[in-house]
Design a protein around this motif. Structure first.
Motif, PDB file in Angstrom:
ATOM      1  N   VAL A   1       0.859  -1.182   0.000  1.00  0.00           N
ATOM      2  CA  VAL A   1       0.000   0.000   0.000  1.00  0.00           C
ATOM      3  C   VAL A   1       0.893   1.229   0.000  1.00  0.00           C
ATOM      4  CG1 VAL A   1      -1.768   1.300   1.231  1.00  0.00           C
ATOM      5  CG2 VAL A   1      -1.848  -1.199   1.222  1.00  0.00           C
ATOM      6  N   PRO A   2       0.905   2.034  -1.085  1.00  0.00           N
ATOM      7  CA  PRO A   2       1.772   3.220  -1.124  1.00  0.00           C
ATOM      8  C   PRO A   2       1.266   4.307  -0.178  1.00  0.00           C
ATOM      9  CG  PRO A   2       0.933   2.608  -3.321  1.00  0.00           C
ATOM     10  CD  PRO A   2       0.130   1.873  -2.314  1.00  0.00           C
ATOM     11  N   GLY A   3       2.058   5.364  -0.089  1.00  0.00           N
ATOM     12  CA  GLY A   3       1.621   6.553   0.657  1.00  0.00           C
ATOM     13  C   GLY A   3       2.529   6.889   1.805  1.00  0.00           C
ATOM     14  N   ILE A   4       3.315   7.967   1.633  1.00  0.00           N
ATOM     15  CA  ILE A   4       4.281   8.377   2.645  1.00  0.00           C
ATOM     16  C   ILE A   4       3.768   9.541   3.487  1.00  0.00           C
ATOM     17  CG2 ILE A   4       6.607   9.342   2.975  1.00  0.00           C
ATOM     18  CD1 ILE A   4       7.445   7.898   0.424  1.00  0.00           C
ATOM     19  N   GLU A   5       2.971  10.421   2.892  1.00  0.00           N
ATOM     20  CA  GLU A   5       2.540  11.645   3.574  1.00  0.00           C
ATOM     21  C   GLU A   5       1.020  11.689   3.653  1.00  0.00           C
ATOM     22  OE1 GLU A   5       6.216  13.907   1.303  1.00  0.00           O
ATOM     23  OE2 GLU A   5       4.140  14.408   0.845  1.00  0.00           O
ATOM     24  N   VAL A   6       0.514  11.971   4.846  1.00  0.00           N
ATOM     25  CA  VAL A   6      -0.930  11.977   5.060  1.00  0.00           C
ATOM     26  C   VAL A   6      -1.336  13.151   5.945  1.00  0.00           C
ATOM     27  CG1 VAL A   6      -1.341   9.498   4.720  1.00  0.00           C
ATOM     28  CG2 VAL A   6      -0.588  10.320   6.964  1.00  0.00           C
ATOM     29  N   GLY A   7      -2.589  13.546   5.803  1.00  0.00           N
ATOM     30  CA  GLY A   7      -3.143  14.591   6.649  1.00  0.00           C
ATOM     31  C   GLY A   7      -4.539  14.214   7.099  1.00  0.00           C
ATOM     32  N   GLY A   8      -4.867  14.525   8.335  1.00  0.00           N
ATOM     33  CA  GLY A   8      -6.197  14.201   8.841  1.00  0.00           C
ATOM     34  C   GLY A   8      -6.254  14.315  10.353  1.00  0.00           C
TER      35      GLY A   8
ATOM     36  N   ARG B   1      -5.946  17.784  14.231  1.00  0.00           N
ATOM     37  CA  ARG B   1      -5.691  17.696  12.788  1.00  0.00           C
ATOM     38  C   ARG B   1      -4.200  17.917  12.570  1.00  0.00           C
ATOM     39  NH1 ARG B   1      -8.289  21.066   9.087  1.00  0.00           N
ATOM     40  NH2 ARG B   1      -8.808  19.387   7.643  1.00  0.00           N
ATOM     41  N   VAL B   2      -3.565  16.926  11.949  1.00  0.00           N
ATOM     42  CA  VAL B   2      -2.122  16.958  11.776  1.00  0.00           C
ATOM     43  C   VAL B   2      -1.758  16.481  10.371  1.00  0.00           C
ATOM     44  CG1 VAL B   2      -1.719  16.494  14.231  1.00  0.00           C
ATOM     45  CG2 VAL B   2      -1.796  14.586  12.609  1.00  0.00           C
ATOM     46  N   VAL B   3      -0.522  16.759   9.995  1.00  0.00           N
ATOM     47  CA  VAL B   3       0.088  16.108   8.843  1.00  0.00           C
ATOM     48  C   VAL B   3       1.206  15.242   9.381  1.00  0.00           C
ATOM     49  CG1 VAL B   3      -0.545  17.768   7.074  1.00  0.00           C
ATOM     50  CG2 VAL B   3       1.510  18.170   8.443  1.00  0.00           C
ATOM     51  N   ALA B   4       1.520  14.163   8.666  1.00  0.00           N
ATOM     52  CA  ALA B   4       2.491  13.210   9.194  1.00  0.00           C
ATOM     53  C   ALA B   4       3.050  12.352   8.075  1.00  0.00           C
ATOM     54  CB  ALA B   4       1.834  12.308  10.246  1.00  0.00           C
ATOM     55  N   THR B   5       4.197  11.746   8.359  1.00  0.00           N
ATOM     56  CA  THR B   5       4.681  10.670   7.510  1.00  0.00           C
ATOM     57  C   THR B   5       4.163   9.350   8.083  1.00  0.00           C
ATOM     58  OG1 THR B   5       6.731  10.555   8.788  1.00  0.00           O
ATOM     59  CG2 THR B   5       6.758  11.908   6.794  1.00  0.00           C
ATOM     60  N   THR B   6       4.129   8.327   7.262  1.00  0.00           N
ATOM     61  CA  THR B   6       3.575   7.043   7.680  1.00  0.00           C
ATOM     62  C   THR B   6       4.656   6.119   8.228  1.00  0.00           C
ATOM     63  OG1 THR B   6       3.762   6.325   5.373  1.00  0.00           O
ATOM     64  CG2 THR B   6       1.612   7.098   6.119  1.00  0.00           C
ATOM     65  N   VAL B   7       4.251   5.199   9.077  1.00  0.00           N
ATOM     66  CA  VAL B   7       5.170   4.184   9.596  1.00  0.00           C
ATOM     67  C   VAL B   7       5.672   3.332   8.428  1.00  0.00           C
ATOM     68  CG1 VAL B   7       5.344   2.106  11.014  1.00  0.00           C
ATOM     69  CG2 VAL B   7       4.148   4.127  11.907  1.00  0.00           C
ATOM     70  N   GLY B   8       6.977   3.217   8.320  1.00  0.00           N
ATOM     71  CA  GLY B   8       7.552   2.442   7.229  1.00  0.00           C
ATOM     72  C   GLY B   8       7.443   3.098   5.873  1.00  0.00           C
ATOM     73  N   ASN B   9       7.064   4.385   5.853  1.00  0.00           N
ATOM     74  CA  ASN B   9       6.897   5.108   4.582  1.00  0.00           C
ATOM     75  C   ASN B   9       5.966   4.379   3.627  1.00  0.00           C
ATOM     76  OD1 ASN B   9       8.554   7.297   5.254  1.00  0.00           O
ATOM     77  ND2 ASN B   9      10.395   6.234   4.580  1.00  0.00           N
TER      78      ASN B   9
END
Length: 321
Positions: free
Chosen positions: A58-65, A82-90
């Motif tokens: 499952v792709p996706g390194i940067e998320v907001g919510g 409400r934050v922006v973040a990088t994902t665990v394991g990118n």
């Protein structure tokens, strides 16, 4: 929950909707209800098979919510933020819920749209960090390839704000956008003589090159570096090929070659986090203007990838869950 997964490498159409259990946060982790996720060229490279990873993926390194759960021993005041973040394991951002490390979450500044914060916090940190790694100084000339891209557009703005003369190189049809980002000059790297034009504009070549394209464009950009002092930073290969370097040419011309992206990611975590905070602050006060090219719903991730792969995008491409 719905996710967009890759079961086989290939064209954008290999991206499909799957069902996965919702993630459970461990110590130092949180779960985000994803409202928007970034689509980067790195995602395209992985999906195409040019940088293989174990499948399914499952792709996706940067998320907001919004933070909806936290792991044991984690500050519960994060809940509901409400934050922006990088994902665990990118990985794992193309989903309705994503697992994020608490250390890499950043509050969205008051009044800032979530999409803006997502487009700037990581890309802006990388842009700022690479300019620092390349030791760009006030009064120097900087050539930036892919200057209309997500990171390239922020490189243009940060370099210009730091007092550099900026030359943006981009494909046909993107000149106005690169000028709007603040470049002093714009060249079309679809024309054969563009390195000569750069050398003419600068009286012999630029002090610094930052290249994300690779291949022939990078080879041409190397020609535009100033003999005796030029510093060439390689940080991507959007063309599909890395730049092939001739050590004899580098030595003869007196050039310095560096990998500024690796240098950024090798910095202590506290410094990397400070870069992201500076990028968000710069966007909050108007010094940095990230551009959102397009937003696609989660189930149209394939269209988002196609938009980037066909080089139609100017700025960031996002998904909404």
């Amino acid at each position: 929950m719905r996710v967009i997964g890759i079961r086989a490498f290939g064209p954008p159409e290999v991206l499909g909707v799957d069902e996965r259990p919702e993630p459970e946060p461990g110590a130092g982790q949180a779960v985000m209800a994803v409202e928007t996720a970034g689509v980067g060229y790195g995602d395209v490279i992985v999906r195409s098979g040019r940088y293989p990873v174990p499948l399914p993926y499952v792709p996706g390194i940067e998320v907001g919510g919004e933070v909806v759960a936290v792991g044991p021993g984690t500050d519960r005041s994060l809940l509901g933020r409400r934050v922006v973040a990088t994902t665990v394991g990118n990985a794992g951002g193309y989903a309705e819920r994503a697992l994020v490390p608490v250390a890499w979450t950043f509050p969205v500044p008051d009044g800032m749209p979530l999409a803006t914060a997502l487009a700037v916090f990581q890309a802006g940190a990388v842009a700022s960090g690479m300019l620092s790694a390349m030791r760009v100084r006030e009064g120097e000339t900087v050539l930036i390839t892919a200057a209309a891209g997500r990171i390239g557009s922020l490189l243009v703005q940060f370099a210009k704000a730091g007092g550099a003369t900026v030359i943006g190189a981009a494909g046909a049809g993107k000149r106005a956008a690169v000028e709007d980002f603040g470049a002093d000059h714009v060249v079309d790297y679809g024309t054969e003589d563009w390195p000569d034009r750069v050398r003419g504009l600068t009286g012999g070549g630029v002090d610094v090159v930052l290249d994300a394209v690779g291949g022939e464009v990078a080879a041409q950009a190397l020609r535009a570096a100033a003999d005796g002092r030029g510093r060439f930073g390689v940080y991507g290969f959007a063309s599909g090929d890395w730049l092939s370097l001739d050590a004899q040419e580098i030595a003869r011309r007196g050039l310095t070659v560096a990998g500024p992206l690796g240098m950024v990611f090798a910095k202590p975590e506290a410094e990397q986090r400070a870069d992201a905070e500076r990028a968000l602050a710069a966007a909050a006060d108007g010094r940095l203007r990230p551009r959102i090219h397009a937003t696609f719903p989660l189930d149209r991730a394939a269209d988002a990838h196609a938009e980037i792969e066909k080089r139609r995008s100017v700025g960031a491409v996002l998904l909404t869950a």
